[in-house]
Design an enzyme around this catalytic site. Structure first.
Site, PDB file in Angstrom:
ATOM      1  N   ARG A  92      31.233 -21.046 -29.257  1.00  0.00           N
ATOM      2  CA  ARG A  92      32.066 -22.107 -28.709  1.00  0.00           C
ATOM      3  C   ARG A  92      31.745 -22.353 -27.244  1.00  0.00           C
ATOM      4  O   ARG A  92      31.367 -21.439 -26.502  1.00  0.00           O
ATOM      5  CB  ARG A  92      33.538 -21.735 -28.802  1.00  0.00           C
ATOM      6  CG  ARG A  92      34.028 -21.599 -30.241  1.00  0.00           C
ATOM      7  CD  ARG A  92      35.490 -21.250 -30.257  1.00  0.00           C
ATOM      8  NE  ARG A  92      35.747 -20.124 -29.374  1.00  0.00           N
ATOM      9  CZ  ARG A  92      36.866 -19.964 -28.683  1.00  0.00           C
ATOM     10  NH1 ARG A  92      37.826 -20.864 -28.754  1.00  0.00           N
ATOM     11  NH2 ARG A  92      37.018 -18.909 -27.917  1.00  0.00           N
ATOM     12  N   SER A 102      29.927 -10.909 -26.585  1.00  0.00           N
ATOM     13  CA  SER A 102      30.570  -9.754 -27.219  1.00  0.00           C
ATOM     14  C   SER A 102      29.584  -8.848 -27.943  1.00  0.00           C
ATOM     15  O   SER A 102      29.630  -8.700 -29.172  1.00  0.00           O
ATOM     16  CB  SER A 102      31.642 -10.249 -28.180  1.00  0.00           C
ATOM     17  OG  SER A 102      32.410 -11.237 -27.548  1.00  0.00           O
ATOM     18  N   ASP A 130      34.521  -9.622 -25.051  1.00  0.00           N
ATOM     19  CA  ASP A 130      35.719 -10.267 -25.625  1.00  0.00           C
ATOM     20  C   ASP A 130      36.970  -9.390 -25.525  1.00  0.00           C
ATOM     21  O   ASP A 130      38.082  -9.897 -25.358  1.00  0.00           O
ATOM     22  CB  ASP A 130      35.476 -10.730 -27.069  1.00  0.00           C
ATOM     23  CG  ASP A 130      34.964  -9.638 -27.987  1.00  0.00           C
ATOM     24  OD1 ASP A 130      34.667  -8.526 -27.502  1.00  0.00           O
ATOM     25  OD2 ASP A 130      34.846  -9.893 -29.202  1.00  0.00           O
TER      26      ASP A 130
HETATM   27 MG    MG Z   1      36.002 -13.760 -30.876  1.00  0.00          MG
END
Ligand code: MG
Ligand code: ADP
Length: 398
Positions: free
Chosen positions: A25, A89, A143
């Site tokens: 994203r 992450s 994250d």
């Molecule tokens: Mg996530």
């Protein structure tokens, strides 16, 4: 990262990237301070095709920059040089707020020529290659850390971040005097445990089953992330499938017939565990879920499959709970307290949507760490918001 001295008085517009989950994203986050802190976000999801996830590093980062470009066009923001926070992450050796060497890919990523390199550099180079817009990459964030910071923005007792999504991981705030490799004894520092990698030195072998070994062996990173492979959304369905195959081989399931369907890796996603284990679901509905997966089942089969799903998700929740209990009790001990009250900020679809996972996890923590009162609060998109908050703070200190 020592953040305890910082109060959130930061405001402005930030760009954030979230790489390392199901979706990649790009986000714009607007932070406003005042009577009520408010954070507004606009985001767009972009697909990362398998051949790019597992192609060359250059292709991967070119694709990421292509997505950023599209997003900036879409938002009409091509000409503003925004500060960017990069939620990345994966296990990193982080040597600065904007420096992180990728230790190893996990969770389905395997692009070449990235491991051992600073991913912020790789992103900067890709932006340069495209030569179309400029960004100020301020922070790289895990994250778990983004999730913890997002919750801490509202609840100062939040000093732990937990992810139970595609992967599994935890970070927490540690007293500086317990951290040997950083000078100074004042304040606290955030420690990313990367607990998904627990077991890589064989110390979980006594609790691993042959199904876990099967899942590990068929993964992109055999031998690695063994704890993650027993606890996270990317793998639970696959563990269930391995058990179903074995039960079928022994003639206990599906009339002993191992179909091509059952042999297909990935047909059993973790979301089906959630559906099958739902308390309101009648057995007939379990049967129709299995049917929709191409698995013909009798009523007995349905009971067994439900039992297997329950065992796999329960074990995952208990393992996460045991890990969490160890973390909170260690924090309590390190602070010399008889009793600790602490809050965990949590993100991840497995935690949020599975009908029993969160309850079992909490019960396990209560049982194994009786001297700690642990509250769990859901973070609302910690990966996006957290990256922006940390970027805001980092820019302010810079
Ligand atoms: Mg996530
Ligand atoms: P991230 O990839 O950032 O961790 P999520 O928190 O959305 O993102 O987690 C995605 C994982 O959640 C996937 O591995 C998927 O299998 C799992 N998942 C998706 N839907 C459900 C569900 N209904 N119940 C349990 N797990 C789910």
């Amino acid at each position: 990262m020592s953040l305890s001295v910082v109060t959130f008085t930061e405001r402005g517009k930030y760009l954030a990237l979230d790489l390392g989950g199901t979706n990649f994203r790009v986000l714009v986050v607007k932070i406003r301070t005042g009577m009520r802190n408010s954070v507004r976000m606009y985001n767009k999801i972009y697909a990362i095709p398998l051949e790019i996830m597992q192609g060359t590093g250059e292709e991967l980062f070119d694709h990421i920059v292509q997505c950023i470009s599209d997003f900036l066009d879409y938002m009409g923001m091509k000409n503003t040089r925004l500060p960017l926070g990069f939620t990345f992450s994966f296990p990193c050796n982080q040597t600065g707020i904007d420096k992180g060497d990728l230790v190893s890919w996990t969770k389905g990523f395997k692009a070449t020529d990235c491991e051992g390199y600073d991913v912020v550099d790789l992103l900067r180079e890709a932006i340069k290659r495209r030569n179309e817009f400029d960004l100020d990459i301020v922070a790289i964030v895990n994250d778990t850390v983004g999730t913890m910071m997002t919750c801490a923005y509202e609840d100062p007792k939040c000093q732990i971040g937990l992810i139970a999504g595609t992967g599994s991981n935890v970070c927490y705030m540690e007293e500086m005097n317990n951290i040997e490799f950083v000078e100074g004894d004042e304040g606290q520092m955030c420690v990313n445990t990367e607990w998904g990698g627990f077991g890589e030195n064989d110390n979980t072998e006594d609790i691993r089953t042959r199904y876990d070994r099967e899942v590990d062996g068929g993964s992109l990173n055999p031998g690695k992330q063994r704890f993650e492979k027993m606890t996270s959304g990317m793998y639970l369905g696959e563990i269930v499938r391995q058990i179903l195959i074995d039960l079928t081989k022994r003639g206990l399931l599906f009339r002993g017939r191992i179909t091509e369907r059952l042999k297909t890796k990935g047909i059993f996603e973790t979301k089906f565990l959630s559906q099958i284990e739902s308390d309101r679901l009648a057995l007939l509905q379990v049967r129709s879920i299995l049917q929709s997966l191409g698995l013909d089942s009798t009523c007995d089969d349905s009971i067994i499959v439900k039992e297997v799903c329950g065992a796999v998700s329960r074990r995952a929740a208990q393992l996460c709970g045991a890990g969490m209990a160890a973390v909170v009790d260690k924090i309590r001990e390190n602070r010399g307290l008889d009793h600790l009250e602490i809050t965990v900020g949590v993100d991840g679809t497995l935690y949020k949507l599975h009908p029993h996972f969160s309850t079992i996890l909490k019960d396990t923590v209560r049982e194994l760490a009786p001297n700690c009162k642990v509250d769990f609060i859901l973070s609302e998109d910690g990966s996006g918001k957290g990256a922006a908050l940390i970027t805001a703070v980092a820019q302010f200190i810079k």
